[in-house]
Design an enzyme around this catalytic site. Structure first.
Site, PDB file in Angstrom:
ATOM      1  N   CYS A   1      -0.889   3.446  -5.697  1.00  0.00           N
ATOM      2  CA  CYS A   1      -1.555   2.296  -5.086  1.00  0.00           C
ATOM      3  C   CYS A   1      -2.662   2.793  -4.162  1.00  0.00           C
ATOM      4  O   CYS A   1      -2.440   3.711  -3.368  1.00  0.00           O
ATOM      5  CB  CYS A   1      -0.551   1.453  -4.298  1.00  0.00           C
ATOM      6  SG  CYS A   1      -1.286   0.008  -3.474  1.00  0.00           S
TER       7      CYS A   1
ATOM      8  N   GLY B   1       0.736  -1.256   0.000  1.00  0.00           N
ATOM      9  CA  GLY B   1       0.000   0.000   0.000  1.00  0.00           C
ATOM     10  C   GLY B   1       0.762   1.300   0.000  1.00  0.00           C
ATOM     11  O   GLY B   1       0.127   2.358  -0.044  1.00  0.00           O
TER      12      GLY B   1
ATOM     13  N   GLY C   1       2.785   2.671  -2.282  1.00  0.00           N
ATOM     14  CA  GLY C   1       3.113   3.246  -3.587  1.00  0.00           C
ATOM     15  C   GLY C   1       2.291   4.477  -3.923  1.00  0.00           C
ATOM     16  O   GLY C   1       1.150   4.640  -3.470  1.00  0.00           O
TER      17      GLY C   1
END
Length: 350
Positions: free
Chosen positions: A189, A184, A186
């Site tokens: 993301c 999570g 990124g």
């Protein structure tokens, strides 16, 4: 239900405290690393920064450009078999590129075709593989890693993603040489907002590195870095490799579409679980799932070489602040201090 009350940290929550140093110039810092992988028993020498296997950044052009800096690229999963075979056959430094794959039957069959075409026992074959799924906690994923290890004992296997020590140990014991860490963090993301699942990235790195190193394994910090200082913090926290997506986006070597808005050039960049990616490669978002990525426009930045130099310059400078002559010394000389503010933004962000 239970709650863990111990504070977990992201890159924004800390700074590296400076220490006395005898280094007089950044040029004296060696940013390369040497490893011997637990299972493959293969030696690695290079700069342990990896371009992410997103279809915009994990390109063959990126691998060639970053190869000049002894960095690596995890190729995206959507090249044709003949393209991959020719590329890996011509690759002189085998660690410059990772072949990327999922865990479906078609992924395994495609990998078998590439290995067969390039000659699995020859020097032209793939030597580094990234087995990549969003959720590395499933039994099926662990079994897949173990099966690839059994079939290819001399292959360097990077596998993930996970964020906890016990799963890092599980993957290493199942055959992974490098465990990819991050759920999570990124820039494109949306897993944390869509599912509520994740783990602060710096704490994940610290905990997973501790688990991996106890078993003579390695980790790759994947996601969350937005500046060279974050890359330095990842290495300071114990990461052996650092994977970057957004920091390598927007360059000539990327595959994202160029668009122009108000006289400025931008490039499309999206997560591989985004609606854009699933429409491109899977015909849309399946009814049983939701998209966990987004699409953005990033400013066009020209050749990636300038960005690579900037990242390496930042890491070298971090090393001089704590007296680390070599990158491998950075984690030993890093003390993190918790902060409420990273930078002075009175004139905007740099």
């Amino acid at each position: 239900m239970r709650i863990e009350n111990e504070v977990r940290l992201d890159f924004k929550d800390v700074l590296i405290r400076p220490k006395r140093s005898t280094l007089s110039t950044r040029s004296n810092v060696d940013v390369s690393r040497e490893f011997r992988f637990r299972h493959a028993q293969v030696d690695y020498h290079g700069v342990p920064i990896v371009a992410a296997n997103m279809d915009t950044t994990g390109t063959m052009e990126m691998a060639r450009a970053l190869g000049a800096f002894e960095m690596s690229t995890a190729l995206h999963k959507h090249y044709h078999v003949d393209e991959l075979t020719a590329f890996f056959a011509a690759l002189e430094r085998k660690s410059a590129a990772f072949y990327s794959m999922g865990i479906t039957k078609s992924d395994e069959e495609r990998f078998d075709r590439v290995m067969a075409a390039s000659g699995a026992g020859a020097d032209t074959a793939v030597r580094h593989v990234c087995i990549d799924v969003a959720n590395g906690y499933t039994e099926g994923f662990v079994r897949f890693v173990a099966r690839i290890r059994e079939r290819h004992p001399h292959l360097v296997i990077m596998a993930g993603n996970v964020v906890t020590g016990e799963m890092t140990e599980e993957l290493i014991l199942s055959g992974a040489d490098i465990v990819k860490v991050g759920i999570g963090p990124g820039s494109v993301c949306t897993t944390r907002s869509m599912t509520g699942v994740g783990y602060p990235q710096l704490s994940a790195i610290i905990e997973c590195a501790d688990a991996a190193h106890g078993l003579e394994g390695h980790i790759c910090a994947d996601g969350g870095c937005t500046t060279p200082g974050d890359v330095a913090k990842a290495f300071g926290g114990g990461a052996d490799f650092v994977m970057l997506g957004g920091m390598f986006a927007g360059h000539d070597e990327c595959a994202g579409e160029l668009v122009e808005r108000d006289g400025r050039k931008y490039q499309r960049f999206y997560g591989m679980s985004s609606r854009a990616a699933m429409e491109k490669y899977a015909g849309g978002v399946a009814q049983y799932r939701a998209a966990e990525g987004k699409e953005v426009l990033v400013p066009y930045r020209g050749p990636v070489a300038d960005t690579a130099q900037e990242i390496l310059g930042g890491v070298r400078s971090a090393c001089t602040y704590v007296g680390a002559r070599r990158l491998r010394e950075l984690s030993k000389r890093t003390t993190f201090v918790r902060v409420s503010q990273q930078v002075n933004e009175v004139f905007g962000r740099a």
